[in-house]
Structure formats: structure tokens, C-alpha cells
Design a protein around this motif. Structure first.
Motif, PDB file in Angstrom:
ATOM      1  N   ASN A 141     -10.819 -28.266  16.279  1.00 29.75           N
ATOM      2  CA  ASN A 141      -9.759 -29.269  16.420  1.00 29.75           C
ATOM      3  C   ASN A 141     -10.125 -30.558  15.689  1.00 29.75           C
ATOM      4  O   ASN A 141      -9.311 -31.123  14.951  1.00 29.75           O
ATOM      5  CB  ASN A 141      -9.516 -29.585  17.906  1.00 29.75           C
ATOM      6  CG  ASN A 141      -8.806 -28.466  18.627  1.00 29.75           C
ATOM      7  OD1 ASN A 141      -8.151 -27.625  18.015  1.00 29.75           O
ATOM      8  ND2 ASN A 141      -8.928 -28.445  19.945  1.00 29.75           N
ATOM      9  N   VAL A 142     -11.352 -31.013  15.911  1.00 27.14           N
ATOM     10  CA  VAL A 142     -11.811 -32.251  15.275  1.00 27.14           C
ATOM     11  C   VAL A 142     -11.790 -32.109  13.752  1.00 27.14           C
ATOM     12  O   VAL A 142     -11.275 -32.982  13.038  1.00 27.14           O
ATOM     13  CB  VAL A 142     -13.228 -32.626  15.753  1.00 27.14           C
ATOM     14  CG1 VAL A 142     -13.753 -33.840  14.983  1.00 27.14           C
ATOM     15  CG2 VAL A 142     -13.240 -32.920  17.249  1.00 27.14           C
ATOM     16  N   GLN A 163      -7.071 -38.854  17.632  1.00 28.77           N
ATOM     17  CA  GLN A 163      -7.236 -37.600  18.358  1.00 28.77           C
ATOM     18  C   GLN A 163      -8.648 -37.048  18.185  1.00 28.77           C
ATOM     19  O   GLN A 163      -9.260 -36.552  19.143  1.00 28.77           O
ATOM     20  CB  GLN A 163      -6.214 -36.575  17.851  1.00 28.77           C
ATOM     21  CG  GLN A 163      -4.785 -36.866  18.249  1.00 28.77           C
ATOM     22  CD  GLN A 163      -3.818 -35.859  17.651  1.00 28.77           C
ATOM     23  OE1 GLN A 163      -3.743 -35.679  16.438  1.00 28.77           O
ATOM     24  NE2 GLN A 163      -3.083 -35.168  18.502  1.00 28.77           N
ATOM     25  N   SER A 164      -9.172 -37.140  16.980  1.00 32.10           N
ATOM     26  CA  SER A 164     -10.502 -36.589  16.715  1.00 32.10           C
ATOM     27  C   SER A 164     -11.589 -37.376  17.445  1.00 32.10           C
ATOM     28  O   SER A 164     -12.544 -36.795  17.968  1.00 32.10           O
ATOM     29  CB  SER A 164     -10.773 -36.562  15.210  1.00 32.10           C
ATOM     30  OG  SER A 164     -10.858 -37.871  14.686  1.00 32.10           O
ATOM     31  N   HIS A 220     -13.272 -26.780  20.232  1.00 31.47           N
ATOM     32  CA  HIS A 220     -13.184 -28.242  20.202  1.00 31.47           C
ATOM     33  C   HIS A 220     -13.521 -28.782  18.807  1.00 31.47           C
ATOM     34  O   HIS A 220     -12.821 -29.664  18.297  1.00 31.47           O
ATOM     35  CB  HIS A 220     -14.134 -28.852  21.235  1.00 31.47           C
ATOM     36  CG  HIS A 220     -13.678 -28.692  22.652  1.00 31.47           C
ATOM     37  ND1 HIS A 220     -12.500 -29.238  23.117  1.00 31.47           N
ATOM     38  CD2 HIS A 220     -14.242 -28.050  23.706  1.00 31.47           C
ATOM     39  CE1 HIS A 220     -12.352 -28.946  24.394  1.00 31.47           C
ATOM     40  NE2 HIS A 220     -13.402 -28.229  24.778  1.00 31.47           N
ATOM     41  N   GLU A 270     -11.385 -36.372  21.096  1.00 38.27           N
ATOM     42  CA  GLU A 270     -11.876 -35.003  21.297  1.00 38.27           C
ATOM     43  C   GLU A 270     -13.394 -34.938  21.244  1.00 38.27           C
ATOM     44  O   GLU A 270     -14.035 -34.296  22.077  1.00 38.27           O
ATOM     45  CB  GLU A 270     -11.273 -34.086  20.222  1.00 38.27           C
ATOM     46  CG  GLU A 270     -11.612 -32.613  20.396  1.00 38.27           C
ATOM     47  CD  GLU A 270     -10.662 -31.902  21.337  1.00 38.27           C
ATOM     48  OE1 GLU A 270     -10.812 -30.679  21.507  1.00 38.27           O
ATOM     49  OE2 GLU A 270      -9.774 -32.557  21.909  1.00 38.27           O
ATOM     50  N   ASP A 312     -14.995 -36.672  24.301  1.00 37.25           N
ATOM     51  CA  ASP A 312     -14.926 -35.901  25.546  1.00 37.25           C
ATOM     52  C   ASP A 312     -15.785 -34.639  25.502  1.00 37.25           C
ATOM     53  O   ASP A 312     -15.993 -33.986  26.518  1.00 37.25           O
ATOM     54  CB  ASP A 312     -13.475 -35.490  25.841  1.00 37.25           C
ATOM     55  CG  ASP A 312     -12.598 -36.692  26.154  1.00 37.25           C
ATOM     56  OD1 ASP A 312     -13.160 -37.739  26.519  1.00 37.25           O
ATOM     57  OD2 ASP A 312     -11.369 -36.578  26.024  1.00 37.25           O
ATOM     58  N   LEU A 313     -16.241 -34.313  24.299  1.00 40.94           N
ATOM     59  CA  LEU A 313     -16.963 -33.048  24.123  1.00 40.94           C
ATOM     60  C   LEU A 313     -18.312 -33.078  24.825  1.00 40.94           C
ATOM     61  O   LEU A 313     -19.079 -34.008  24.710  1.00 40.94           O
ATOM     62  CB  LEU A 313     -17.158 -32.771  22.630  1.00 40.94           C
ATOM     63  CG  LEU A 313     -17.968 -31.523  22.262  1.00 40.94           C
ATOM     64  CD1 LEU A 313     -17.206 -30.264  22.653  1.00 40.94           C
ATOM     65  CD2 LEU A 313     -18.281 -31.509  20.777  1.00 40.94           C
TER      66      LEU A 313
END
Length: 204
Positions: free
Chosen positions: A146-147, A124-125, A143, A128, A131-132
Motif C-alpha cells: 500500500n505504501v 496516506q503513506s 501494508h 500507513e 501505524d505499521l
């Protein structure tokens, strides 16, 4: 009498001086860029707990990382994910092999679950951060938070797996092998988290 030239003879290659100058300049530019990228990695890795391991695991990706903090953090996470997947597969294989019993079996079973969670959170990280795009204000912070949360949780999963093999009653070969592999993964993940935090702080 001279024999005719062989059809396999190498052609007489000639490179004009301007072309040669361009080739040398390109070579020097690539070398300089690679050297700068390597220095960037070495400097960045000083913020980690295991700087030598950090440089070792990332230096081969210098041409991809260049001098980008985002690329450095993303590659560190990718390396961590790759190592975690290998370790998770190894532990899962041990769990299915019937080689462990009693407390050791339970520790392996718990470790399998922890490493599956670690792989999921690192995946997931990586996505993320991949896509950042640098965005201003709260979006970027959201964002990155989250990471940071996922990587921190992945590190906790790996540490929890290690804790399961900390007892003195588990002194077998399985324990030693798993601890060695998971310790390496945890160290690489710790380094990745430090580089993620560094990127977040510098692009606040």
C-alpha cells in the motif's frame, strides 16, 4: 576593609568527580549515537537517485531516526509530504491570483489537481507506515505494498505536473518557479520511495 559579598555573586558550583565522570560518559554516548545515526543515513541514502539531497533533507532528524529503517522511511515520507504541501499551496495561490492565462493557466490548474492528489497519497503513506508494526508474512507485505503504491502514485502526480510545463510556449517566470519547486519535491519523493523499497526488501 573588605566589602561584604554581593547578593548577586554567582554561587560556587562544585561537581564531584563521580558526577563529572557520569556527565562525560553520557555526552560521549550521545555523540556516538548521533554519529552512528548520521552514518546510517548516509549509507542508506546511497540507494537513492539523489543521495546528497537525501542526506541533506534527513540528517537533522538523526536523533529520531537513529538506526531504524522504518523510522528512516517514515521520516523521508514526512519530509516529502511537507514539501509537497508547501508546493501545492504555492501553485494554488498562483491559480487564484489571476496572473496566469491561456495555456499557462491550464497547466497551473492541472498542476493544482496533481499536487492535491500527491499530498493525499503521501498523507496516506505516512499514516500507513506510522501505524505499521512488524508483522510476519502477508500482513507486512500488504501494508508495505500500500505504501509503495501510494508513494509511486504521488511521484507520478508530481511528474505529470512538471510535464504540463514542458512546452516551449510556456517560458515565463511562473513556469520556471513552479518547475523548480515541483522538481525538488519530486526528487525528495523519489528518494523516499527508494528508502521505502529498501525497508520493505530488508524486512520481507
Amino acid at each position: 576593609m573588605l566589602s561584604p559579598p554581593s547578593k548577586f555573586a554567582m554561587p560556587n558550583l562544585k561537581i564531584s568527580l563521580p558526577v563529572l565522570v557520569i556527565l562525560v560518559a553520557l555526552h560521549n554516548a550521545v555523540t556516538a549515537e548521533s554519529s552512528a545515526a548520521t552514518s546510517f543515513i548516509e549509507t542508506s541514502c546511497r540507494v537513492t537517485r539523489y543521495p546528497a539531497l537525501c542526506v541533506q533533507s534527513l540528517s537533522s532528524y538523526a536523533t529520531t531516526i537513529r538506526q531504524s529503517g522504518r523510522q528512516l522511511a517514515r521520516m523521508a515520507l514526512s519530509v516529502s509530504l511537507s514539501k509537497a504541501r508547501l508546493a501545492a499551496a504555492y501553485v494554488a495561490k498562483l491559480g487564484k491570483g489571476g496572473e496566469t492565462k491561456g495555456l499557462e493557466y491550464q497547466a497551473v490548474k492541472d498542476c493544482i489537481e496533481n499536487m492535491e492528489d500527491s499530498v493525499d497519497r503521501l498523507s496516506q503513506s505516512v499514516k500507513e507506515l506510522g501505524d505499521l508494526r512488524r508483522t510476519a508474512g502477508g500482513d507486512f507485505l500488504w501494508h508495505m505494498n500500500n505504501v509503495q503504491t501510494w508513494v509511486s502514485a504521488a511521484l507520478t502526480d508530481e511528474t505529470t505536473c512538471l510535464d504540463g510545463f514542458a512546452g516551449h510556449r510556456l517560458d515565463g517566470k511562473v513556469k520556471a518557479t513552479i518547475r523548480r519547486r515541483i522538481t525538488l519535491v519530486a526528487q525528495i519523493t523519489s528518494n523516499a520511495l527508494a528508502l521505502v523499497n529498501r525497508f520493505a526488501d530488508r524486512n520481507h
